[in-house]
Scaffold this motif. Structure first.
Motif, mmCIF file in Angstrom:
data_model
loop_
_atom_site.group_PDB
_atom_site.id
_atom_site.type_symbol
_atom_site.label_atom_id
_atom_site.label_comp_id
_atom_site.label_asym_id
_atom_site.label_seq_id
_atom_site.Cartn_x
_atom_site.Cartn_y
_atom_site.Cartn_z
ATOM 1 N N LEU A 1 0.832 -1.203 0.000
ATOM 2 C CA LEU A 1 0.000 0.000 0.000
ATOM 3 C C LEU A 1 0.868 1.255 0.000
ATOM 4 N N ALA A 2 1.884 1.275 0.859
ATOM 5 C CA ALA A 2 2.761 2.436 0.939
ATOM 6 C C ALA A 2 3.498 2.650 -0.375
ATOM 7 N N GLY A 3 3.909 1.571 -1.028
ATOM 8 C CA GLY A 3 4.594 1.693 -2.303
ATOM 9 C C GLY A 3 3.687 2.244 -3.388
ATOM 10 N N ALA A 4 2.449 1.785 -3.395
ATOM 11 C CA ALA A 4 1.502 2.261 -4.404
ATOM 12 C C ALA A 4 1.175 3.736 -4.211
ATOM 13 N N LEU A 5 1.204 4.206 -2.958
ATOM 14 C CA LEU A 5 0.854 5.596 -2.664
ATOM 15 C C LEU A 5 2.022 6.558 -2.855
ATOM 16 N N ALA A 6 3.221 6.024 -3.074
ATOM 17 C CA ALA A 6 4.420 6.860 -3.168
ATOM 18 C C ALA A 6 4.306 7.995 -4.185
ATOM 19 N N PRO A 7 3.691 7.788 -5.368
ATOM 20 C CA PRO A 7 3.641 8.888 -6.348
ATOM 21 C C PRO A 7 2.910 10.135 -5.858
ATOM 22 N N LEU A 8 2.048 9.981 -4.842
ATOM 23 C CA LEU A 8 1.261 11.133 -4.393
ATOM 24 C C LEU A 8 1.803 11.752 -3.103
ATOM 25 N N ARG A 9 2.836 11.166 -2.521
ATOM 26 C CA ARG A 9 3.335 11.756 -1.276
ATOM 27 C C ARG A 9 3.912 13.145 -1.561
ATOM 28 N N PRO A 10 3.826 14.093 -0.619
ATOM 29 C CA PRO A 10 3.419 13.914 0.779
ATOM 30 C C PRO A 10 1.936 14.142 1.029
ATOM 31 N N ARG A 11 1.104 14.055 0.007
ATOM 32 C CA ARG A 11 -0.325 14.345 0.183
ATOM 33 C C ARG A 11 -1.110 13.075 0.496
ATOM 34 N N VAL A 12 -0.538 12.236 1.364
ATOM 35 C CA VAL A 12 -1.162 10.958 1.695
ATOM 36 C C VAL A 12 -1.245 10.817 3.209
ATOM 37 N N THR A 13 -2.414 10.424 3.683
ATOM 38 C CA THR A 13 -2.628 10.172 5.109
ATOM 39 C C THR A 13 -3.215 8.783 5.281
ATOM 40 N N LEU A 14 -2.738 8.057 6.281
ATOM 41 C CA LEU A 14 -3.263 6.740 6.620
ATOM 42 C C LEU A 14 -3.719 6.738 8.074
ATOM 43 N N GLY A 15 -4.748 5.966 8.367
ATOM 44 C CA GLY A 15 -5.186 5.815 9.748
ATOM 45 C C GLY A 15 -6.238 4.717 9.844
ATOM 46 N N PRO A 16 -6.490 4.190 11.026
ATOM 47 C CA PRO A 16 -5.819 4.533 12.285
ATOM 48 C C PRO A 16 -4.559 3.717 12.568
ATOM 49 N N CYS A 17 -4.291 2.670 11.756
ATOM 50 C CA CYS A 17 -3.056 1.879 11.894
ATOM 51 C C CYS A 17 -2.901 1.310 13.297
ATOM 52 N N GLY A 18 -4.005 1.014 13.956
ATOM 53 C CA GLY A 18 -3.963 0.582 15.353
ATOM 54 C C GLY A 18 -3.387 -0.793 15.571
ATOM 55 N N ALA A 19 -3.351 -1.640 14.519
ATOM 56 C CA ALA A 19 -2.829 -3.001 14.663
ATOM 57 C C ALA A 19 -1.481 -3.163 13.973
ATOM 58 N N LEU A 20 -0.759 -2.078 13.788
ATOM 59 C CA LEU A 20 0.533 -2.111 13.106
ATOM 60 C C LEU A 20 1.471 -3.100 13.797
ATOM 61 N N PRO A 21 2.018 -4.073 13.047
ATOM 62 C CA PRO A 21 2.931 -5.046 13.679
ATOM 63 C C PRO A 21 4.190 -4.372 14.197
ATOM 64 N N ARG A 22 4.788 -4.964 15.181
ATOM 65 C CA ARG A 22 6.034 -4.425 15.722
ATOM 66 C C ARG A 22 7.103 -4.423 14.633
ATOM 67 N N GLY A 23 7.806 -3.312 14.529
ATOM 68 C CA GLY A 23 8.862 -3.182 13.545
ATOM 69 C C GLY A 23 8.404 -2.615 12.218
ATOM 70 N N ALA A 24 7.086 -2.582 11.982
ATOM 71 C CA ALA A 24 6.586 -2.116 10.688
ATOM 72 C C ALA A 24 6.541 -0.599 10.589
ATOM 73 N N SER A 25 6.858 0.092 11.672
ATOM 74 C CA SER A 25 6.836 1.559 11.617
ATOM 75 C C SER A 25 7.869 2.095 10.631
ATOM 76 N N THR A 26 8.918 1.311 10.362
ATOM 77 C CA THR A 26 9.918 1.759 9.397
ATOM 78 C C THR A 26 9.340 1.849 7.993
ATOM 79 N N VAL A 27 8.361 1.006 7.687
ATOM 80 C CA VAL A 27 7.690 1.067 6.385
ATOM 81 C C VAL A 27 7.003 2.411 6.222
ATOM 82 N N LEU A 28 6.332 2.861 7.278
ATOM 83 C CA LEU A 28 5.640 4.146 7.228
ATOM 84 C C LEU A 28 6.642 5.299 7.208
ATOM 85 N N ALA A 29 7.737 5.146 7.933
ATOM 86 C CA ALA A 29 8.725 6.221 8.003
ATOM 87 C C ALA A 29 9.365 6.475 6.644
#
Length: 422
Positions: free
Chosen positions: A237-265
């Motif tokens: 999902l993050a890769g597909a949204l790359a062409p539109l950054r920084p105009r992209v927001t995701l939420g609530p991401c409440g079940a994000l696996p441990r360590g996956a925050s680097t994908v969002l970063a």
């Protein structure tokens, strides 16, 4: 009965005794800032014109060939903390107050518009001068919920800025034909952003591709729902949204696996979490709250993090509130964010998620301000009920709390004055 005095701000004499109708100049006096300074703030038009020591600011100096500007109001904010106004970064106003409605609920356009307007005003009263609501479109809903939001947005002009995210359920295949048509029509009508939940479509990747295509055509941002429970799917999902950054927001991401925050970063997207219960009506299933440690991991990875209410007494949270300070309180009470970072998540980080300029209590910045009873940010988050809200340089809402105690109390009664909480 001993009664604490109503602790609304005091207003100086002059042609604008009612601060809700002051003239072109507004002077806020004796306000405490988050850094501890006590200042006067002069506002001219929709901007902060000057910030100085108490008693140092008077009327605006006269321009060449023009008289000195003296009309306006002087508001004494002694005992109040003056902050950049918060923003509501993720709401669902078309579902607001629906938890208590009978089944089947009334579904008239008048009822929809009334509930959306009431929700926006409720949020404004708590301090949110800018708000973003996600709106269901397509299927049996058609564009009626969006039309209700756009009607409310027009009615609230001058009081608050209201954004709408068009949210079709399906986009791919034959079943998604209606959603594709409704999305394009919604963006033409005035929806601010394109959104939805790819996880609810049989083809999440196809959903994102179609959404991005519509967003590029309309030159608008994207604001998507995801639980982020599947790390591999999140990376796609993050890769597909790359062409539109920084105009992209995701939420609530409440079940994000441990360590996956680097994908969002590394993806350059913003995250809007929902600390009330981690969910909203944009996701299916029962909300499970935010995973312990999630906020700390996102902060450590330097993921731009905002926070929103997600729900206002709707089926996803029948006791949901639209109070940004309550939202910041939950972020800080978790122990994962400082009070300063928690408030920033509902203030300037939330404004950034909405594509708005930052606010500081300093000359030249937008006059989007919240005065809340308290002597510190921590105190305001734990008990600041009395509030004064400034939008575009004008006082648009005021809440004054009154506390009373029985006369049998022998000790001196706490009163809502000075540094006492409201």
């Amino acid at each position: 009965m001993d009664s604490a005095a109503a602790d609304g701000p005091h207003h100086g004499p002059g042609p604008a005794a009612n601060p809700l109708g002051h003239g072109p100049v507004l002077l806020l006096t004796g306000a405490r800032l988050a850094d501890g300074r006590v200042v006067d703030v002069r506002i001219s038009g929709d901007r902060i014109q000057a910030v100085g020591t108490v008693g140092s600011l008077g009327p605006l100096p006269a321009l060449p060939g023009a008289p000195t500007v003296t009309t306006g109001a002087r508001i004494d904010l002694k005992g109040y903390l003056l902050l950049p106004a918060p923003a509501e970064a993720h709401a669902h106003y078309d579902a607001a107050f629906s938890a208590a409605l009978p089944a089947p609920p009334p579904d008239t356009q008048t009822d929809l518009t009334r509930r959306v307007t009431e929700a926006a005003l409720t949020s404004l009263g708590y301090g949110a001068t800018a708000q973003r609501t996600h709106v269901r479109i397509g299927d049996v809903h058609g564009l009626r919920p969006l039309e209700a939001v756009l009607t409310a947005r027009q009615a609230l002009r001058g009081l608050a800025d209201l954004q709408a995210v068009a949210m079709p359920r399906l986009l791919t295949g034959r079943a998604g034909a209606d959603g594709r048509a409704q999305l394009r029509e919604a963006l033409k009508l005035g929806a601010t952003a394109a959104g939805g939940c790819p996880e609810l479509d049989p083809d999440p990747s196809g959903y994102v591709e179609l959404l991005l295509e519509a967003a590029r055509e309309a030159d608008c941002p994207v604001d998507l729902h995801t639980s982020a429970a599947d790390g591999a799917q999140l990376a796609r999902l993050a890769g597909a949204l790359a062409p539109l950054r920084p105009r992209v927001t995701l939420g609530p991401c409440g079940a994000l696996p441990r360590g996956a925050s680097t994908v969002l970063a590394t993806s350059g997207v913003r995250v809007v979490c929902l600390p009330q219960n981690g969910g909203c009506t944009g996701l299916e299933g029962r909300p499970s709250g935010l995973r312990p440690g999630l906020l700390r991991e996102l902060a450590a990875a330097r993921v731009p993090l905002a926070a929103g209410s997600g729900a206002l007494r709707d089926p996803s949270n029948p006791v949901g509130r639209a109070d940004p300070l309550a939202c910041a309180y939950l972020l800080a009470a978790s122990g994962e964010l400082t009070p300063e970072a928690a408030y920033d998540a509902v203030a300037n980080q939330a404004r950034a998620a909405l594509g708005l300029a930052p606010v500081r209590v300093d000359a030249g910045f937008p006059a989007e301000l919240l005065a809340v009873r308290g002597d510190s940010l921590a105190g305001a988050l734990s008990g600041g009920h009395s509030r004064l809200v400034v939008h575009s340089g004008r006082v648009v809402s005021r809440t004054s709390a009154v506390r009373e105690f029985a006369d049998t109390v022998a000790l001196a009664l706490p009163r809502q004055s000075g540094s006492a909480e409201g």
